[in-house]
Design an enzyme around this catalytic site. Structure first.
Site, PDB file in Angstrom:
ATOM      1  N   LYS A 243      97.167  23.156  22.068  1.00 55.96           N
ATOM      2  CA  LYS A 243      96.846  22.318  20.998  1.00 55.96           C
ATOM      3  C   LYS A 243      97.558  20.944  20.675  1.00 55.96           C
ATOM      4  CE  LYS A 243      96.070  26.295  17.853  1.00 55.96           C
ATOM      5  NZ  LYS A 243      96.391  26.994  16.824  1.00 55.96           N
TER       6      LYS A 243
ATOM      7  N   SER B 233      94.931  30.446  11.873  1.00 52.59           N
ATOM      8  CA  SER B 233      96.045  29.095  12.223  1.00 52.59           C
ATOM      9  C   SER B 233      95.499  27.952  11.317  1.00 52.59           C
ATOM     10  CB  SER B 233      96.020  28.596  13.814  1.00 52.59           C
ATOM     11  OG  SER B 233      94.913  27.971  14.285  1.00 52.59           O
TER      12      SER B 233
END
Ligand code: ADP
Length: 768
Positions: free
Chosen positions: A718, A675
């Site tokens: 996140k 990611s």
């Protein structure tokens, strides 16, 4: 002493030697001969003789009386209370009996004194005799060294012989021959011979003893030892303790609610235990086994609380939110009430630490009125830990499942298996596949622990597993589990949890009430923002506990009973300096540095990626906490940029005449994923175009060689992490748009989300 005629005392069982005193006790009824003589003697003198070859005085006649005797003196005579007479006779010297005269029941005799011959050889015989005696003392156990002291005062062979003879344990017949022998040398030889024989006998005896000892087989030894143990137990008042124990074990077995096959097995083991020798190494093993078998909760079940509303109330009371799992438990109960035989679900709660996985599972047990069993399988690499060791294995024990079931004391507890994602697989076997046997409803009604050997029914157990990362749960297990995700809490959720759950709980634990202590919302928020950094609320709970502990101390020490209203400004007094900065991204906006986003053990966090360049040949250096996948992401991002350098306005010689170095700070990432792809690409473009990217921007997304931006996991965590780091704008893959729904409005209102499906879109926004 003038008279040459004296009464004769015939002695049948012992010899009285010259210079030797003997104490005798006579029974007045049986030893009348002796008593009469002793009564009759004059001047206390008598002749002591031993008949030649007879055993009792019935057949005694003159022919059986010897030619030599010992002149004896009665030194003491007294009647003692038990109907006996005690006398002490002293032997004086050898005499020659001239003739015996029968006087009714006894004899008298005429005698004459004897001159004991001496010889030149006496000295050597003395030496010989002493040597023999020393050997004798050494070999024959009954005689002590005391005799040696007495010998020191004697210097003639005759007296020496007599003294030694009086000590020796030589038999009566030898002594009789000895006493009638006049020549000291002959007597000396007799003694030496007698001693040698005794020595030989003693040696033989010893040899036989050792042989016998050797031949004492194990059974006999055991017998003796067991007898000894019994004696010891008796002394300690523990006699028959084993018998009592056997009765106890049998009674306990009779009460068990297990099937007859298992009972038979237990009885069989009890019988083994009863008959086995107590020093057999198996004793302890059998006793331990019995202990396990008799203490497992065979057939013991608690009755579930079927009141759905009550269950819901208990869960709501103990835990904030977590609706999905609460619903699932209610559903389970509802369906169970409708059908009689429902298989328990195997729930797995997945989420970062401190979000309430374990404590919720405990509350579920409480709400259902079930016991709790709990194990952690983190770090386990040996399947025996799960299913036990076979009993033949030294130090064998049941596995953790059976151990926890025993501790729970029922066969239907809520069974919490913590850290199911942290098992490892190695040479000792695969604990995950053993765990599968435990969890699989098809098999777990017949769960067989290697140690217990008999089947135990786990089908009524409600298993709840916990894990931090879904990706790390062993594949075969994941298949069977009903995964329920619990994600990080936002700070507003934390505020609610603190107000409604943690503070009331901690107040109670510290013996305080809300009438004594209040904490303002601002203060709680400051605790959340500046004193903790976590996905869950475990640290927050600790901080609250610290605060209350300090207040209790103040109350007690300073006798300060005032009402404590803790505001934001009071916190430093109690908790010390703030530990974490809030909404202050410490990174400066710099060329080559771009914020990525990571899902770590603390939930989410920002992850600054750094890139730099220096003179070289176009090589790429990677450092920091980069796993294999992330290294690939770096390669992909660089290749993508190289192949599009014109569009990105990057001078081609920059790439060929320089080396590039990418660094991801240590500790920021626990998990290796792709990611960071778009972040790396952005850091590289910033570096190569010498343009900064605002420090309040972050991004997450995988990049392909063609620049496509692909979906990533853990968006909610996140974003929560980025929010607390003060990020204002976040680039996310368009494919992740649906995940935005999960994000609380409180957060969404502070952050601008930009959905991208191709890297070009990011480039346009940041660098054009
Ligand atoms: P985990 O098992 O997820 O690591 P725990 O169950 O140990 O976390 O939770 C840590 C502490 O936080 C516990 O004292 C628990 O009561 C509290 N807690 C966590 N989540 C909640 C919640 N939603 N509501 C109330 N308390 C919570």
């Amino acid at each position: 002493m003038d008279s040459k005629k004296l009464l004769v005392l015939v002695i049948n069982d012992m010899v009285i030697f010259p210079n030797n005193e003997v104490r005798l006790e006579y029974d007045n009824v049986y030893d009348y001969q002796m008593i009469e003589i002793v009564d009759k003697i004059t001047d206390n003198y008598m002749l002591l003789v031993n008949p030649i070859d007879i055993d009792n005085d019935e057949s005694l006649d003159i022919t059986s009386l010897p030619n030599y005797g010992v002149l004896g003196k009665l030194k003491l005579k007294m009647n003692i209370p038990n109907g006996k007479t005690r006398i002490i006779i002293e032997g004086i010297k050898r005499v020659e009996i001239l003739n015996y005269i029968s006087e009714g029941k006894h004899y008298s005799a005429n005698f004459k004194e004897i001159e004991i011959p001496t010889s030149d050889e006496d000295e050597s015989y003395i030496n010989l005799l002493i040597k023999s005696l020393e050997r004798y003392i050494d070999k024959v156990p009954y005689i002590g060294n005391a005799i040696m002291n007495q010998l020191a005062d004697i210097n003639n062979l005759s007296d020496l012989c007599d003294l030694i003879a009086s000590f020796l344990t030589i038999d009566y017949n030898h002594k009789k021959i000895y006493i009638t022998t006049i020549s000291p040398i002959k007597r000396c030889k007799l003694l030496i011979q007698a001693m040698n024989e005794e020595i030989k006998l003693a040696e033989l005896e010893k040899k036989i003893d050792t042989e016998i000892e050797k031949e004492l087989n194990d059974a006999q030894k055991e017998y003796f030892l067991r007898e000894k143990i019994k004696m010891i137990q008796k002394e300690l008042g523990e006699a028959n303790s084993k018998d009592e124990e056997i009765v106890f074990l049998k009674k306990k077995c009779a009460k068990l609610k297990c099937n007859s096959k298992i009972k038979e097995k237990i009885y069989h083991e009890i019988n083994r235990y009863e008959t086995i020798h107590s020093n057999s190494p198996e004793v302890g093993m059998i006793r331990d086994y019995l202990d396990w078998m008799l203490n497992l909760p065979w057939g013991i079940y608690t009755k579930d609380n079927d009141d759905l509303n009550k269950v819901k109330a208990i869960l709501d009371n103990s835990h904030y939110a977590l609706e999905e799992i609460k619903e699932r438990i209610i559903e389970y109960l509802a369906v169970k009430q409708n059908t009689n035989n429902l298989r328990s679900p195997i729930i797995c709660l997945v989420g970062p630490p401190g979000v309430g996985k374990t404590s919720l599972a405990i509350s579920i047990a409480k709400s259902l009125n079930r016991k709790t069993a709990k194990i952690s399988v983190g770090g386990i690499n040996d399947e025996a830990e799960i299913i036990g060791h076979r009993r033949t294995y030294i130090g064998a024990n049941p596995g953790r499942i059976i151990q926890a079931i025993r501790k729970a004391g029922t066969s239907n507890p809520v069974f919490i298996i913590d850290e199911i994602d942290k098992m490892t697989k190695d040479i000792k076997g695969d604990p995950a596949s053993s765990l599968l046997e435990v969890l699989d409803p098809e098999q777990n009604n017949k769960f067989s622990d290697h140690y217990i050997e008999e089947e135990f029914d786990l089908s009524k157990v409600l298993f709840i597993a916990t894990a931090n990362y879904i990706e790390q749960i062993p594949y075969e297990l994941k298949d069977r589990l009903e995964i329920i995700n619990i994600s990080s809490y936002t700070e507003y959720e934390k505020l609610d949890i603190a107000k409604n759950h943690l503070i009331p709980k901690e107040l109670e634990e510290h013996g305080l009430t809300s009438l004594q202590v209040q904490i303002t919302d601002e203060a709680i928020m400051t605790m959340i923002r500046n004193y903790t950094k976590e996905a869950g609320v475990r640290e927050l709970e600790r901080v609250i506990a610290t605060l209350l502990r300090k207040i209790v101390k103040k109350v007690l020490l300073e006798k300060n009973y005032s009402f404590y209203n803790i505001g934001e400004n009071d916190l430093e007094d109690f908790l010390g300096k703030k530990k974490y900065l809030y909404l202050e991204n410490s990174n400066k906006s710099e060329v080559g540095i771009v914020n990525g986003m990571a899902y770590t053990i603390f939930g989410g966090d920002i992850l600054p990626v750094e890139a730099t360049l220096y003179k070289g040949k176009g090589n790429l250096t990677l450092t920091g906490s980069l796993g294999e996948v992330m290294q690939e992401s770096c390669q992909i991002a660089l290749s993508y940029i190289k192949s599009n350098q014109k569009e990105f306005n990057i001078k081609s010689e920059l790439l060929s005449t320089n080396d590039i170095h990418i660094h991801v700070p240590e500790g920021a990432v626990n998990k290796d994923g792709p990611s960071a792809g778009i972040t790396i690409a952005t850091a590289l473009i910033s570096l190569l175009t010498n343009k900064t990217v605002d420090k309040n921007i972050s991004m997450t997304g995988e990049i392909t060689l063609r620049g496509r931006v692909l979906a990533i996991g853990g968006l909610k965590e996140k974003v929560i992490g980025a929010h607390r780091a003060g990020i204002k704008k976040i680039f996310i893959p368009t494919e992740n748009e649906k995940d935005l729904e999960e994000i609380a409005l409180d957060i969404k209102k502070d952050i601008e989300f930009i959905l991208v499906s191709n890297y070009q879109e990011i480039y346009e926004k940041l660098f054009k």
